[in-house]
Design an enzyme around this catalytic site. Structure first.
Site, mmCIF file in Angstrom:
data_model
loop_
_atom_site.group_PDB
_atom_site.id
_atom_site.type_symbol
_atom_site.label_atom_id
_atom_site.label_comp_id
_atom_site.label_asym_id
_atom_site.label_seq_id
_atom_site.Cartn_x
_atom_site.Cartn_y
_atom_site.Cartn_z
ATOM 1 N N LYS A 79 0.842 -1.197 0.000
ATOM 2 C CA LYS A 79 0.000 0.000 0.000
ATOM 3 C C LYS A 79 0.879 1.249 0.000
ATOM 4 O O LYS A 79 1.850 1.328 0.765
ATOM 5 C CB LYS A 79 -0.897 -0.024 1.250
ATOM 6 C CG LYS A 79 -1.958 1.074 1.299
ATOM 7 C CD LYS A 79 -2.825 0.914 2.553
ATOM 8 C CE LYS A 79 -3.999 1.879 2.587
ATOM 9 N NZ LYS A 79 -4.822 1.734 3.800
ATOM 10 N N SER A 154 -9.811 2.303 2.677
ATOM 11 C CA SER A 154 -8.874 3.001 1.822
ATOM 12 C C SER A 154 -7.969 2.074 1.018
ATOM 13 O O SER A 154 -7.464 2.459 -0.026
ATOM 14 C CB SER A 154 -8.016 3.944 2.653
ATOM 15 O OG SER A 154 -7.206 3.198 3.566
ATOM 16 N N SER A 178 -9.987 -0.288 6.790
ATOM 17 C CA SER A 178 -9.375 -0.150 5.459
ATOM 18 C C SER A 178 -8.684 -1.382 4.904
ATOM 19 O O SER A 178 -8.309 -1.391 3.734
ATOM 20 C CB SER A 178 -8.389 1.010 5.452
ATOM 21 O OG SER A 178 -9.105 2.211 5.359
HETATM 22 N N1 GLN Z 1 -13.115 4.268 5.933
HETATM 23 C C1 GLN Z 1 -12.634 4.717 7.214
HETATM 24 C C2 GLN Z 1 -12.325 6.168 7.169
HETATM 25 O O1 GLN Z 1 -12.554 6.754 6.181
HETATM 26 C C3 GLN Z 1 -11.440 3.912 7.624
HETATM 27 C C4 GLN Z 1 -10.184 4.326 7.005
HETATM 28 C C5 GLN Z 1 -9.055 3.435 7.351
HETATM 29 O O2 GLN Z 1 -9.234 2.381 7.968
HETATM 30 N N2 GLN Z 1 -7.860 3.898 7.023
HETATM 31 O O3 GLN Z 1 -11.867 6.743 8.113
#
Ligand code: GLN
Length: 508
Positions: A79, A154, A178
């Site tokens: 990532k 994400s 994410s």
């Molecule tokens: N979708 C969640 C957010 O927008 C989690 C993001 C993540 O786990 N990095 O905060």
């Protein structure tokens, strides 16, 4: 069958038996990236020269019968939130464009010690803020199951790369879901380890008390191998647990034997009702039946404070995010805007750099977090959210009195069309309804496929007590083995052909 469709464990096995070289295997994945990534856009950068150089070096060491770690020669994607020495690292943001780290994140160093060729860096929502990769400054990733839909976020790039057979394994990070939500909507497996179980050093921080690095894979055993390779104490991360990591590969193998007799599994009342798509709930109920068939007992567990976890997450995450991204000011890394303007000062340069470099979601969270932390509101917002966090931890502690593991649907809904929620931040945040509580409590959680809903993958989440990641792997591996037997093949093996979707014939 093409090499890229094998699991990581199968690939490692072929390598160990010298039936394939790492160079061939790595090249096969680079060819697959060439073939499909213009449609999927899982990668922000591909690093063929470095990957092939490492592959050849592993092949040389194997030919000379040197001792090699279990995943040596199996390629991996990373990532683009994790610093990679000599390879650009953007965190999906324009503000970091052009930054080439001079160091590796600890997990990247561990992947290199595991002798895994790094194929490249995967797409993500800017600073990991999002659930669809649509907030990436470099354009969204497409779900390999349906290119018109989101791959989750994400870490949509990592999950899509694994689902599209561009990489057998990938690294992700999970602050509120994410790793797990992208796994759920792409029919793959993703695990968030116990907080502190895997180093965060060298990961661009979103919310430091919630962030956790973990594996993305197609199978539970593959995830376990990668998890074990990256786990362990890191003196460079002050929140790292100074103790030996749990025996997760062993647990995954044990689980795959399919016996959960005596295991008490809880279903959280608060994480399966309102807001969850009926098809997702139906696959979940069927998976519960399968768990019963494996000998587990299923009981309902009440976690009343979970109703407030979403609100607490939004405040804690935004507060920490606003202070974390304050380090991007145009001086130390990446983009710099406005320094040559007449009358420019450091302040005007920083403000112009941030205005140009941050996308709308980042700005939204900085404003929210700064407000929540401001003098007059700190106790009312951030302070209250921290109290709720304690209550959530107590709910989990009470649940562990009655159960060994908990299960929930991993996400409330399957992959939605690109563009559907991008203008509606609240709807986007709701993707993580079921995954957030475990980040707030620091416990491990993972998602694995529970089946299809109208042709799209759904996921089931397994949660375990803090530092008991092996329990989660055991339950997940048992369930995966039983579901795969019911379906006749793993879910991911049946994803529709990508090139056919994009109007071309798939070569395979
Ligand atoms: N979708 C969640 C957010 O927008 C989690 C993001 C993540 O786990 N990095 O905060």
């Amino acid at each position: 069958m093409s090499l890229t469709r094998l699991t990581a464990v199968e690939q490692a096995d072929l390598l160990a038996r010298k039936q394939v070289s790492s160079e061939e295997l790595t090249q096969a994945h680079l060819d697959r990236i060439d073939e499909v990534d213009s449609h999927v856009h899982a990668f922000l950068a591909v690093s063929p020269d470095q990957a092939l150089a490492e592959a050849r070096s592993v092949d040389h060491d194997r030919a000379t019968n040197q001792d090699l770690p279990p995943l040596a020669g199996v390629p991996i994607a990373v990532k683009d939130l994790l610093a990679t020495k000599g390879i650009p690292t953007t965190a999906g943001s324009k503000i970091l464009e052009g930054w080439i780290p001079v160091f590796d994140a600890t997990v990247v160093r561990k992947v290199k010690q595991a002798r895994m060729p790094i194929l490249g860096k995967t797409n993500l929502d800017e600073f990991a803020m999002g659930s669809s990769t649509e907030f990436s400054a470099f354009g969204p990733t497409h779900n390999p199951w349906d290119l018109t839909r989101i791959p989750g976020g994400s870490g949509g790039g990592s999950a899509a790369a694994v689902a599209a057979f561009e990489a057998p394994l990938a690294l992700g990070s999970d602050t509120g879901g994410s790793i797990r939500q992208p796994a759920a909507v792409t029919g793959t497996v993703g695990a968030k380890p116990t907080y502190g179980g895997v180093s965060r050093q060298g990961g661009v921080a979103l919310a430091s008390s919630l962030d956790q690095v973990g594996p993305a894979a197609r199978t539970v055993l593959d995830a376990a191998y990668l998890h074990e390779a990256i786990a362990g104490w890191d003196p460079k991360d002050s929140t790292s647990l100074n103790e030996p990591p749990p025996a997760i590969v062993h647990a995954a193998k044990l689980g795959a034997q399919g016996d959960l007799t005596g295991m008490r599994i809880g279903v959280v009342t608060q994480l399966k009702g309102e807001g969850y798509e009926p098809g997702v709930l139906q696959r979940f109920e069927e998976a519960l039946e399968t768990l019963r068939g494996l000998g587990a007992s299923i009981e309902e567990v009440d976690c009343p404070s979970f109703d407030y976890s979403f609100a607490a997450y939004c405040l804690i995450m935004a507060s920490e995010a606003s202070s974390n991204v304050a380090r991007f000011e145009g001086i130390r890394h990446g983009l710099r805007v406005g320094e040559d303007e007449p009358g420019a000062t450091a302040m005007t340069m920083m403000s112009a750099t941030r205005a140009a470099g941050f996308g709308p979601e980042v700005k939204r969270r900085v404003i929210l977090g700064t407000y929540a932390l401001s003098a007059g509101y700190y106790d009312a917002y951030y302070g209250s959210a921290q109290k709720v966090r304690t209550l959530i931890q107590r709910d989990f502690a009470a649940a562990w009195e009655q159960t060994d593991a908990l299960v929930t649907p991993a996400t409330p809904f399957t992959a939605f069309p690109l563009g559907e929620k991008v203008e509606n931040p609240l709807a986007m945040y709701l993707c993580d309804l079921a995954t957030i509580p475990s980040n707030l409590a620091g416990i491990p959680g993972m998602s694995l496929p529970s089946g299809l809903v109208d042709g799209l993958p759904a996921g089931i989440q397994v949660l375990a007590p803090v530092r008991r990641d092996e329990v989660m792997y055991r339950v997940a591996a048992a369930l995966e083995a039983a579901l795969t037997a019911q379906w006749g093949s793993p879910l991911w093996a049946n994803a529709p052909d990508i090139l056919r979707q994009s109007g071309k014939e798939d070569a395979r």
